[in-house]
Motif scaffolding. Structure first.
Motif, PDB file in Angstrom:
ATOM      1  N   PRO A 174       0.829  -1.210   0.000  1.00 50.57           N
ATOM      2  CA  PRO A 174       0.000   0.000   0.000  1.00 50.57           C
ATOM      3  C   PRO A 174       0.864   1.261   0.000  1.00 50.57           C
ATOM      4  N   GLU A 175       0.414   2.257  -0.724  1.00 55.40           N
ATOM      5  CA  GLU A 175       1.086   3.564  -0.742  1.00 55.40           C
ATOM      6  C   GLU A 175       0.074   4.598  -1.215  1.00 55.40           C
ATOM      7  N   SER A 176       0.206   5.809  -0.727  1.00 59.34           N
ATOM      8  CA  SER A 176      -0.734   6.856  -1.116  1.00 59.34           C
ATOM      9  C   SER A 176       0.018   8.163  -1.310  1.00 59.34           C
ATOM     10  N   TRP A 177       0.056   8.659  -2.541  1.00 59.68           N
ATOM     11  CA  TRP A 177       0.674   9.949  -2.807  1.00 59.68           C
ATOM     12  C   TRP A 177      -0.299  11.063  -2.413  1.00 59.68           C
ATOM     13  N   PRO A 178       0.215  12.233  -2.069  1.00 64.97           N
ATOM     14  CA  PRO A 178      -0.664  13.320  -1.625  1.00 64.97           C
ATOM     15  C   PRO A 178      -1.670  13.722  -2.700  1.00 64.97           C
ATOM     16  N   VAL A 179      -2.923  13.922  -2.278  1.00 70.53           N
ATOM     17  CA  VAL A 179      -3.988  14.358  -3.181  1.00 70.53           C
ATOM     18  C   VAL A 179      -4.357  15.793  -2.834  1.00 70.53           C
ATOM     19  N   GLU A 180      -4.158  16.687  -3.799  1.00 62.29           N
ATOM     20  CA  GLU A 180      -4.455  18.105  -3.572  1.00 62.29           C
ATOM     21  C   GLU A 180      -5.944  18.338  -3.408  1.00 62.29           C
ATOM     22  N   ARG A 181      -6.744  17.697  -4.263  1.00 63.39           N
ATOM     23  CA  ARG A 181      -8.203  17.746  -4.142  1.00 63.39           C
ATOM     24  C   ARG A 181      -8.804  16.580  -4.898  1.00 63.39           C
ATOM     25  N   SER A 182     -10.050  16.270  -4.582  1.00 63.86           N
ATOM     26  CA  SER A 182     -10.743  15.146  -5.191  1.00 63.86           C
ATOM     27  C   SER A 182     -12.176  15.547  -5.482  1.00 63.86           C
ATOM     28  N   GLU A 183     -12.680  15.109  -6.636  1.00 64.81           N
ATOM     29  CA  GLU A 183     -14.035  15.485  -7.043  1.00 64.81           C
ATOM     30  C   GLU A 183     -14.774  14.270  -7.595  1.00 64.81           C
ATOM     31  N   GLU A 184     -15.963  14.020  -7.061  1.00 64.89           N
ATOM     32  CA  GLU A 184     -16.791  12.935  -7.592  1.00 64.89           C
ATOM     33  C   GLU A 184     -17.524  13.418  -8.833  1.00 64.89           C
ATOM     34  N   ARG A 185     -17.361  12.687  -9.935  1.00 60.99           N
ATOM     35  CA  ARG A 185     -17.968  13.088 -11.206  1.00 60.99           C
ATOM     36  C   ARG A 185     -19.326  12.413 -11.426  1.00 60.99           C
TER      37      ARG A 185
ATOM     38  N   ARG B 138     -22.076   9.127  -9.564  1.00 61.58           N
ATOM     39  CA  ARG B 138     -22.322   8.087  -8.572  1.00 61.58           C
ATOM     40  C   ARG B 138     -23.537   7.275  -9.002  1.00 61.58           C
ATOM     41  N   GLY B 139     -23.319   5.975  -9.197  1.00 58.06           N
ATOM     42  CA  GLY B 139     -24.394   5.051  -9.541  1.00 58.06           C
ATOM     43  C   GLY B 139     -24.639   4.094  -8.403  1.00 58.06           C
ATOM     44  N   PRO B 140     -25.521   3.108  -8.621  1.00 55.73           N
ATOM     45  CA  PRO B 140     -25.853   2.183  -7.525  1.00 55.73           C
ATOM     46  C   PRO B 140     -24.706   1.283  -7.101  1.00 55.73           C
ATOM     47  N   LYS B 141     -23.729   1.021  -7.967  1.00 56.60           N
ATOM     48  CA  LYS B 141     -22.645   0.095  -7.625  1.00 56.60           C
ATOM     49  C   LYS B 141     -21.260   0.718  -7.662  1.00 56.60           C
ATOM     50  N   CYS B 142     -21.090   1.829  -8.343  1.00 58.00           N
ATOM     51  CA  CYS B 142     -19.761   2.437  -8.434  1.00 58.00           C
ATOM     52  C   CYS B 142     -19.897   3.907  -8.777  1.00 58.00           C
ATOM     53  N   GLY B 143     -18.770   4.602  -8.763  1.00 57.55           N
ATOM     54  CA  GLY B 143     -18.743   6.015  -9.107  1.00 57.55           C
ATOM     55  C   GLY B 143     -17.507   6.336  -9.924  1.00 57.55           C
ATOM     56  N   MET B 144     -17.413   7.584 -10.363  1.00 56.92           N
ATOM     57  CA  MET B 144     -16.232   8.063 -11.066  1.00 56.92           C
ATOM     58  C   MET B 144     -15.700   9.283 -10.325  1.00 56.92           C
ATOM     59  N   ARG B 145     -14.372   9.299 -10.110  1.00 58.30           N
ATOM     60  CA  ARG B 145     -13.747  10.412  -9.411  1.00 58.30           C
ATOM     61  C   ARG B 145     -12.575  10.949 -10.232  1.00 58.30           C
ATOM     62  N   THR B 146     -12.234  12.197  -9.955  1.00 52.19           N
ATOM     63  CA  THR B 146     -10.982  12.773 -10.422  1.00 52.19           C
ATOM     64  C   THR B 146     -10.190  13.222  -9.206  1.00 52.19           C
ATOM     65  N   ASP B 147      -8.974  12.710  -9.079  1.00 53.99           N
ATOM     66  CA  ASP B 147      -8.049  13.155  -8.034  1.00 53.99           C
ATOM     67  C   ASP B 147      -6.929  13.961  -8.681  1.00 53.99           C
ATOM     68  N   TRP B 148      -6.560  15.076  -8.038  1.00 51.15           N
ATOM     69  CA  TRP B 148      -5.398  15.845  -8.469  1.00 51.15           C
ATOM     70  C   TRP B 148      -4.246  15.437  -7.555  1.00 51.15           C
ATOM     71  N   VAL B 149      -3.309  14.661  -8.113  1.00 47.59           N
ATOM     72  CA  VAL B 149      -2.292  13.964  -7.327  1.00 47.59           C
ATOM     73  C   VAL B 149      -0.942  14.654  -7.475  1.00 47.59           C
ATOM     74  N   GLU B 150      -0.271  14.844  -6.339  1.00 52.48           N
ATOM     75  CA  GLU B 150       1.075  15.410  -6.351  1.00 52.48           C
ATOM     76  C   GLU B 150       2.064  14.334  -6.777  1.00 52.48           C
ATOM     77  N   MET B 151       2.852  14.627  -7.826  1.00 54.43           N
ATOM     78  CA  MET B 151       3.775  13.657  -8.405  1.00 54.43           C
ATOM     79  C   MET B 151       5.126  14.302  -8.687  1.00 54.43           C
ATOM     80  N   PRO B 152       6.151  13.476  -8.934  1.00 50.20           N
ATOM     81  CA  PRO B 152       7.439  14.040  -9.332  1.00 50.20           C
ATOM     82  C   PRO B 152       7.322  14.760 -10.669  1.00 50.20           C
TER      83      PRO B 152
END
Length: 222
Positions: free
Chosen positions: A23-34, A36-50
């Protein structure tokens, strides 16, 4: 075969043990749900990277499917046959032969509990012996879905009046077939089966059968 198995176990417990996902988690500046359905959803994460060439830091958007995960069952009877079920899968435009499986969508229900429930609902079976097979991420660049696979043995039929489940939609057209495990492996290698959990479950169960499943961990939701 026994010598080869021991060699693999020794290598895995030694220098090669470092080759393991973690397991590893890079820092997420912000996250937005695009969506949401009955079984899953779609998100956009703005991730801090090299940054380019590893210099500095940058932020990159990553879209992915947010999924609760699923459980699949290799149900193996006392004749060494595995249960496969044919179901229509609209996104693929195929009917696929698959292991019994279901989404982890019941509150407070872990993967093993889901597997037990799905085996009753989809196959009308209970199992007295459960072992854990490898879990996997089916699409690591697109989804956080994780599928847990279990080996279920010592099967017994569930009386119809005890099954509190009504099939609908694709599940009303389920067809079932018991294949000898060796034949299921041949079907995988001949490119006749294409569901990911089925391929991994069949091949893993076949590999584990060499020592009578003695090396497999017992399943639990702990």
């Amino acid at each position: 075969m026994a010598d080869q198995t021991r060699r693999i176990e020794n290598e895995t417990s030694g220098a090669y043990a470092r080759v393991a996902d973690a397991p590893e988690s890079w820092p997420v500046e912000r996250s937005e749900e695009r969506y949401r359905g009955p079984k899953c959803g779609m998100r956009t994460d703005w991730v801090e990277m090299p940054g380019a060439g590893g210099e500095g830091r940058t932020v990159a958007a990553r879209d992915y499917m947010d999924h609760p995960g699923a459980a699949a069952i290799v149900a193996l009877d006392d004749q060494g046959r595995v249960l496969l079920q044919r179901q229509y899968r609209h996104p693929t435009g195929h009917t696929l032969w698959e292991l019994p499986a279901g989404v982890l969508d019941a509150e407070g229900e872990g993967p093993l509990a889901t597997a037990r429930r799905e085996l009753v609902e989809e196959a009308g079976l209970r199992a007295a012996t459960w072992h854990r097979l490898p879990a996997f991420f089916p699409s690591t660049g697109f989804s956080n879905e994780r599928i847990h696979i279990f080996l279920a043995r010592d099967l017994s039929e569930v009386p119809e009046e005890e099954i509190d489940f009504v099939r609908e939609h694709e599940e009303t057209d389920l067809a079932s077939e018991w294949l000898p495990l060796e034949e299921a492996v041949r079907a995988v290698l001949a490119d006749r089966l294409h569901n990911g959990a089925t391929l991994i479950g069949v091949l893993a169960a076949h590999a584990a059968s060499g020592d009578g499943f003695a090396a497999l961990p017992e399943a639990s939701d702990d």
